[in-house]
Design a protein around this motif. Structure first.
Motif, PDB file in Angstrom:
ATOM      1  N   ASP A  87      23.716  -5.517  -8.943  1.00 22.02           N
ATOM      2  CA  ASP A  87      24.613  -5.687  -6.861  1.00 22.02           C
ATOM      3  C   ASP A  87      23.706  -6.453  -6.372  1.00 22.02           C
ATOM      4  O   ASP A  87      24.200  -7.050  -5.468  1.00 22.02           O
ATOM      5  N   SER A  88      22.366  -5.619  -6.098  1.00 19.51           N
ATOM      6  CA  SER A  88      21.262  -6.209  -5.428  1.00 19.51           C
ATOM      7  C   SER A  88      20.475  -6.934  -5.713  1.00 19.51           C
ATOM      8  O   SER A  88      19.806  -7.423  -4.744  1.00 19.51           O
ATOM      9  N   HIS A  89      20.558  -7.690  -7.088  1.00 18.98           N
ATOM     10  CA  HIS A  89      19.482  -8.546  -8.029  1.00 18.98           C
ATOM     11  C   HIS A  89      19.031  -9.858  -7.295  1.00 18.98           C
ATOM     12  O   HIS A  89      18.467 -10.648  -6.807  1.00 18.98           O
ATOM     13  N   ALA A  90      20.708 -10.600  -7.151  1.00 21.12           N
ATOM     14  CA  ALA A  90      20.578 -11.683  -6.328  1.00 21.12           C
ATOM     15  C   ALA A  90      20.389 -11.532  -5.075  1.00 21.12           C
ATOM     16  O   ALA A  90      19.158 -11.991  -4.311  1.00 21.12           O
ATOM     17  N   GLU A  91      20.071 -10.969  -3.756  1.00 14.93           N
ATOM     18  CA  GLU A  91      19.940 -11.110  -2.381  1.00 14.93           C
ATOM     19  C   GLU A  91      18.484 -10.899  -2.469  1.00 14.93           C
ATOM     20  O   GLU A  91      17.969 -11.508  -1.850  1.00 14.93           O
ATOM     21  N   ILE A  92      17.868  -9.986  -2.840  1.00 11.67           N
ATOM     22  CA  ILE A  92      17.523  -9.696  -3.162  1.00 11.67           C
ATOM     23  C   ILE A  92      15.742 -10.510  -3.586  1.00 11.67           C
ATOM     24  O   ILE A  92      14.988 -11.393  -3.073  1.00 11.67           O
ATOM     25  N   ALA A  93      15.809 -11.360  -4.702  1.00 18.76           N
ATOM     26  CA  ALA A  93      15.564 -12.483  -5.804  1.00 18.76           C
ATOM     27  C   ALA A  93      15.053 -13.805  -4.853  1.00 18.76           C
ATOM     28  O   ALA A  93      14.725 -14.651  -4.307  1.00 18.76           O
ATOM     29  N   VAL A  94      16.872 -14.316  -4.453  1.00 20.94           N
ATOM     30  CA  VAL A  94      16.649 -15.014  -3.629  1.00 20.94           C
ATOM     31  C   VAL A  94      15.932 -15.486  -2.174  1.00 20.94           C
ATOM     32  O   VAL A  94      15.225 -16.120  -1.835  1.00 20.94           O
ATOM     33  N   ALA A  95      15.843 -14.012  -1.703  1.00 23.48           N
ATOM     34  CA  ALA A  95      15.092 -14.089   0.104  1.00 23.48           C
ATOM     35  C   ALA A  95      13.821 -13.601  -0.667  1.00 23.48           C
ATOM     36  O   ALA A  95      12.728 -14.559   0.007  1.00 23.48           O
ATOM     37  N   ALA A  96      12.886 -13.281  -2.041  1.00 21.05           N
ATOM     38  CA  ALA A  96      12.035 -13.537  -2.092  1.00 21.05           C
ATOM     39  C   ALA A  96      11.542 -14.987  -2.732  1.00 21.05           C
ATOM     40  O   ALA A  96      10.020 -15.506  -2.325  1.00 21.05           O
TER      41      ALA A  96
END
Length: 384
Positions: A87-96
């Motif tokens: 559930d947190s993959h997209a938020e972290i990856a896009v921001a990184a």
């Protein structure tokens, strides 16, 4: 003037099961593979300062952050390793990626096709600035599976006709097992289908070089409620316990898939068998140093399956470790993954599997879910 090798500072988010596996790999990749970039385990991020600090000491991380966003602000971190629930993959990856950090993200890439597509778009933007990304399907790096891919690509099986893939576990067979996050759709996306089914979809497509084009699937939740973690009462299981589906590949092969966490006695049995016009290959993760091969062009009087012990220096990855016959294990696949990732970043090439590969697997998972909702109706896999 020095010839010191360039380094890459790593910030990892999450320190549970996958975090421990990745940490071991970051510690071992340098001594065994001598990569062109030397990884530095700069920082570990987790929500609890106390637990994260304890994990950092145990696993070898130099510092701790309690907010993963702080990793993106650190000059000593150039790569983000995501080991959190889906559930947190997209938020972290896009921001990184938008912050200019390379990204390694555990599988499945996301919980939905839409999230995975956003991650691919971010990866494409970052790629134009030389920033690389990879999804962590570690079983591609089992030496026997890598050898199977080479043999298929070399035509040893001829025209592929059948693919059979299973991932069998039993850790949920007990109805008293607690309601962990993997059993909650808002955290995990799906159950056995996304957790372990994603692996066999990727392995099958990787080894065959073919993609799934359509599916007919069924899913089942055998235990509807489970005890709450650390509390009284029960909660609803909102994901599947098991999934089975038929499929076709774009190369014309017929395929069957089964993913379950209710196969009593099976602990981690990822199995794949390929049958072609000229031969067959078979693999079982519970005997991960072995690949079985049948050459159908041999004389029938002596032909049959034979075991290949995949520990020779000539075999993929094996030569970096021990003498022939000294077996490798599950943890080595993560080290191989990092060796390939660091080599790609240093060379300025795209590592595999890419976020686009992860999106394609997500589309297969979504097609299976749609099919199961329609009582097994044949469902096309969306083409990206």
């Amino acid at each position: 003037m020095t010839n010191e090798r360039a380094t890459v500072g790593v910030g990892m988010v999450g320190h549970a099961f996958m975090g421990r596996a990745h940490s071991q790999a970051w510690r071992s990749v340098g001594p065994f593979f001598d990569p062109p970039l030397t990884p530095v385990m700069a920082a570990l991020a987790g929500r609890s300062a106390e637990r994260t600090a304890a994990a950092a000491r145990e696993l070898g991380w130099a510092s701790v952050e309690t907010d993963w966003k702080e990793l993106l602000r650190r000059d000593d971190v150039q790569l983000i390793d995501i080991c959190t629930p889906g559930d947190s993959h997209a938020e972290i990856a896009v921001a990184a990626l938008d912050a200019g950090k390379h990204v390694l993200c555990e599988k499945p890439l996301a919980n939905t096709v839409e999230e995975a597509a956003a991650m691919v778009a971010a990866a494409e933007r970052a790629r134009e600035r030389g920033i690389r990304s990879m999804v962590g399907f570690n079983y591609r790096r089992v030496p026997a599976i890598a050898l199977a891919r080479e043999m298929v690509a070399a035509g040893r099986l001829g025209t592929l006709r059948h693919v059979r893939a299973q991932y069998l576990q039993d850790w949920l067979a007990d109805p008293g097992a607690p309601l962990v996050w993997r059993l909650q759709k808002d955290r995990a996306g799906s159950g056995a289908l996304g957790d372990i089914g994603a692996h066999i979809i990727d392995v099958a497509q990787h080894v065959t070089g073919q993609r799934l084009t359509g599916v007919s699937g069924l899913t089942e939740t055998f235990v509807k409620e489970r005890p709450l973690v650390g509390g009284d009462g029960t909660g609803e299981v909102t994901v599947d316990d098991a999934a089975v589906f038929l499929a076709r590949t774009d190369g014309g092969a017929l395929a069957t898939f089964e993913a379950t966490r209710f196969a009593a006695g099976r602990k981690n049995a990822l199995r794949i068998e390929l049958n072609g016009s000229a031969g067959s290959l078979a693999f079982d993760l519970e005997a991960l140093n072995e690949l079985w091969f049948h050459d159908h062009t041999e004389d029938a009087a002596t032909a049959g399956f034979r075991r290949i012990l995949v520990t020779e220096p000539e075999h993929p990855y094996a030569g970096a470790w021990w003498p022939p016959g000294h077996l490798l294990g599950y943890e080595h696949t993560f080290t191989h993954q990092l060796a390939d990732l660091l080599a790609a970043i240093a060379a300025g090439t795209d590592p595999a599997p890419s976020f686009a590969d992860g999106l394609q697997v997500q589309r297969v998972l979504a097609a299976v879910e749609r099919s199961a909702a329609g009582n097994g109706a044949w469902t096309a896999v969306e083409d990206g």
